[in-house]
Design a protein around this motif. Structure first.
Motif, short mmCIF file in Angstrom:
data_model
loop_
_atom_site.label_atom_id
_atom_site.label_comp_id
_atom_site.label_asym_id
_atom_site.label_seq_id
_atom_site.Cartn_x
_atom_site.Cartn_y
_atom_site.Cartn_z
N VAL A 286 -8.76 -20.08 3.14
CA VAL A 286 -7.55 -19.71 1.86
C VAL A 286 -6.97 -21.10 2.37
O VAL A 286 -6.72 -21.42 3.28
CB VAL A 286 -7.11 -18.31 2.66
N VAL A 287 -7.16 -22.00 1.39
CA VAL A 287 -5.52 -22.74 1.78
C VAL A 287 -4.37 -23.02 0.52
O VAL A 287 -4.32 -22.43 -0.14
CB VAL A 287 -6.74 -24.07 1.19
N GLU A 288 -3.09 -22.92 1.39
CA GLU A 288 -2.32 -22.93 0.92
C GLU A 288 -1.69 -23.63 1.46
O GLU A 288 -0.98 -24.07 2.46
CB GLU A 288 -1.24 -21.86 1.13
N ARG A 289 -0.92 -24.98 0.43
CA ARG A 289 0.14 -25.54 0.66
C ARG A 289 1.55 -25.47 1.23
O ARG A 289 1.78 -26.75 1.71
CB ARG A 289 0.69 -26.56 -0.82
N ALA A 290 2.10 -24.78 1.22
CA ALA A 290 3.27 -23.99 2.00
C ALA A 290 3.18 -23.96 3.72
O ALA A 290 1.84 -23.71 3.64
CB ALA A 290 3.74 -23.16 1.27
N PRO A 291 3.75 -24.97 3.86
CA PRO A 291 3.39 -25.00 5.99
C PRO A 291 3.30 -23.22 6.38
O PRO A 291 3.36 -23.43 7.53
CB PRO A 291 4.26 -26.34 6.49
N ARG A 292 4.78 -22.74 5.54
CA ARG A 292 4.83 -21.66 6.51
C ARG A 292 4.96 -20.29 4.93
O ARG A 292 5.07 -21.13 4.10
CB ARG A 292 6.18 -21.31 7.01
N LEU A 293 4.53 -19.32 5.68
CA LEU A 293 4.05 -18.56 4.68
C LEU A 293 5.66 -17.32 4.44
O LEU A 293 5.88 -16.93 5.61
CB LEU A 293 3.55 -16.97 5.13
N GLU A 294 6.77 -18.07 3.93
CA GLU A 294 8.51 -17.95 3.70
C GLU A 294 8.09 -16.50 3.02
O GLU A 294 7.80 -16.97 2.17
CB GLU A 294 9.39 -18.85 3.93
N GLU A 295 9.36 -16.49 3.18
CA GLU A 295 10.30 -15.25 2.28
C GLU A 295 10.71 -16.16 0.76
O GLU A 295 11.23 -17.13 0.41
CB GLU A 295 11.80 -14.37 2.83
N VAL A 296 9.80 -15.32 -0.02
CA VAL A 296 10.02 -16.02 -1.52
C VAL A 296 9.93 -15.36 -2.02
O VAL A 296 9.70 -14.05 -2.28
CB VAL A 296 9.05 -17.15 -2.15
N GLY A 297 11.09 -15.42 -3.84
CA GLY A 297 11.03 -13.75 -4.72
C GLY A 297 11.55 -13.79 -4.32
O GLY A 297 12.37 -13.37 -3.80
N ALA A 298 11.69 -12.26 -4.75
CA ALA A 298 12.13 -11.08 -4.56
C ALA A 298 11.45 -9.38 -4.23
O ALA A 298 10.45 -9.79 -4.02
CB ALA A 298 13.28 -10.43 -5.04
N GLY A 299 11.58 -8.49 -5.27
CA GLY A 299 11.23 -7.41 -4.97
C GLY A 299 10.24 -7.31 -5.98
O GLY A 299 9.94 -7.97 -7.09
N LEU A 300 9.10 -6.45 -5.75
CA LEU A 300 7.70 -6.22 -6.53
C LEU A 300 7.69 -4.65 -6.88
O LEU A 300 8.24 -3.83 -5.27
CB LEU A 300 6.50 -6.63 -6.51
N GLN A 301 7.26 -4.05 -7.41
CA GLN A 301 6.63 -2.43 -7.19
C GLN A 301 5.51 -2.84 -7.87
O GLN A 301 4.45 -3.63 -8.32
CB GLN A 301 7.08 -2.13 -8.74
N LEU A 302 4.39 -1.53 -6.82
CA LEU A 302 2.99 -1.41 -6.38
C LEU A 302 2.78 -0.56 -6.90
O LEU A 302 2.91 0.95 -6.75
CB LEU A 302 3.11 -1.88 -5.30
N SER A 303 1.77 -0.42 -8.56
CA SER A 303 1.34 0.98 -8.59
C SER A 303 0.50 1.66 -8.03
O SER A 303 0.28 0.94 -7.55
CB SER A 303 1.87 1.03 -10.23
N PRO A 304 0.25 2.79 -8.45
CA PRO A 304 -1.19 3.40 -7.63
C PRO A 304 -2.41 2.66 -8.08
O PRO A 304 -3.15 2.63 -7.31
CB PRO A 304 -0.92 4.99 -8.14
N ASN A 305 -2.79 2.14 -9.32
CA ASN A 305 -3.91 1.05 -9.37
C ASN A 305 -3.93 0.56 -8.12
O ASN A 305 -5.20 -0.24 -7.82
CB ASN A 305 -4.20 0.66 -10.90
N ALA A 306 -2.73 -0.68 -7.68
CA ALA A 306 -2.84 -1.35 -7.06
C ALA A 306 -2.71 -1.10 -5.48
O ALA A 306 -3.03 -1.58 -4.64
CB ALA A 306 -1.23 -2.55 -7.37
N LEU A 307 -1.78 0.45 -4.94
CA LEU A 307 -2.01 0.14 -3.83
C LEU A 307 -3.28 0.99 -3.56
O LEU A 307 -3.76 1.03 -1.85
CB LEU A 307 -0.71 1.87 -3.65
N ARG A 308 -4.73 1.86 -4.40
CA ARG A 308 -5.26 1.68 -3.72
C ARG A 308 -6.18 1.47 -3.52
O ARG A 308 -7.52 1.51 -2.30
CB ARG A 308 -6.28 2.35 -5.58
#
Length: 384
Positions: free
Chosen positions: A32-54
């Motif tokens: 997995v290649v990621e251009r950001a040097p660190r996985l920092e806090e980005v964005g905001a909240g999100l919702q995970l419905s049951p289809n994703a949580l499975r």
């Protein structure tokens, strides 16, 4: 699919990390290649419905993920002007799979912990992709990192690099398109005088709407205000644009320390997903980024990862795997897009059409409202 060499996954967001973990479940190694040097806090909240949580439930400790977010039983739709409830839509699944509101950074950290524990995933931060070409029956991915430039040779490159996908630009697919909508995102950290919402709440009004829900295990509130991009001035003017709305919403707007403006972009439905003779495939927002009106952006990316990994594991060849994946995913993505467009129209109805909307929703039972979304939330990932 050839397993001697790791698959390359571009992007360490929701789609990329889930993709790597789903591959690892099937003994397929990935880089997995990621251009950001660190996985920092980005964005905001999100919702995970049951289809994703499975999907997520089989990648790590679900109890730990639930502790980082807040379980919701309903989504309450309210009138924008008074805050009066219009309808309460049940969102928990009959099989017990919950609906979760969570901060994006908390989900990413949970996925990163699972990746760190997997010997089949090589996560390389601070690594950008500078070019992609077919090479020797596979694909060559040129990379640039602090340690110098180089290249990775793999049977497949999975582009999970977001709605502004650099790989899409390299392929000549063009930029993500403006949708005409803008999201103002903020967090309420001090809940001493303003308790968090009881579940997920949405205020509906002409041309704009607002959504609030608890994050960080209920210790904070995420607030999103969506309006036409042409109305954008600055965050200081937000209170005036919502000054005739529900007073409680006004108090929440005032309690946000600062808002961040996010122009909402989308990907054209006709964008091709498979490229370079089936050696490269787009997933997640890079393939089908859409407006957040059904709260399914992250969920569709997570579903993508589970389905693609299954096809890569079972298909007799890589082209067959990618063809089968696209044939399975396109109809569902198209149906979700249609639901998003429906919500966009219905949420923003002007007076007096909004009165008819409210009356229709008020007459419906919670069970009937839940059945409208059963096709979406009752999705199960392929076994494997």
């Amino acid at each position: 699919m050839e397993r001697a060499r790791p698959v390359v996954v571009a992007g360490a967001g929701m789609a990329g990390l889930t993709m790597a973990l789903e591959l690892a479940r099937r003994d397929i190694a990935s880089i997995v290649v990621e251009r950001a040097p660190r996985l920092e806090e980005v964005g905001a909240g999100l919702q995970l419905s049951p289809n994703a949580l499975r999907v997520l439930a089989r990648l790590g400790r679900l109890d730990d993920l639930k502790a980082r977010g807040t379980v919701a039983e309903t989504v309450t739709l309210r009138r924008g002007d008074t805050g009066r409830p219009i309808a309460s839509v049940p969102v928990a699944a009959d099989d017990g799979t919950p609906y979760l509101s969570i901060h994006r950074a908390d989900l990413q950290a949970w996925l990163a912990d699972a990746v760190a524990a997997s010997p089949l995933v090589d996560l390389r931060l601070g690594t950008g992709i500078t070019g992609v070409t077919q090479h020797g029956g596979g694909i060559r991915t040129d990379i640039s990192a602090a340690g110098g430039d180089g290249s990775l040779h793999a049977p497949l490159l999975i582009a999970a690099d977001g709605v502004n996908s650099p790989i899409s630009r390299m392929l000549g697919l063009g930029e993500a398109v403006a949708t005409g909508a803008l999201a103002w995102r903020g967090r309420i950290a001090d809940l001493s005088a303003l308790p968090p919402p009881a579940g997920i709440e949405a205020w509906l009004g002409p041309r704009r709407h607002a959504v609030a829900y608890p994050i960080a295990g209920g210790r904070e509130t995420n607030l999103v205000l969506i309006e036409p991009a042409t109305d954008m001035t600055d965050a200081a003017d937000l209170a005036r644009r919502f000054d005739r709305w529900d007073r409680r919403l006004g108090a929440m707007i005032a309690a946000v320390g600062s808002f961040t403006a996010w122009p909402l972009k989308g990907v054209p439905p006709q964008r091709s997903w498979r490229h370079l003779d089936d050696r490269l495939i787009l997933i997640g927002d890079a393939a089908h980024g859409m407006l957040p009106y059904a709260a399914q952006g992250a969920a569709m990316a997570i579903e993508d990862a589970a389905v693609l990994a299954d096809h890569l594991d079972r298909a007799p060849s890589l082209p067959a795997a990618l063809r089968g994946y696209e044939a399975e995913r396109r109809p569902r993505i198209d149906r979700v897009r249609a639901r998003v467009a429906f919500h966009r129209r219905v949420y923003h109805l002007p007076f007096p059409l909004s009165l008819a909307r409210n009356a229709v929703l008020a007459r419906r039972s919670p069970d009937s409202l839940a059945r409208d979304l059963a096709w979406l939330y009752d999705w199960y990932p392929p076994r494997g």
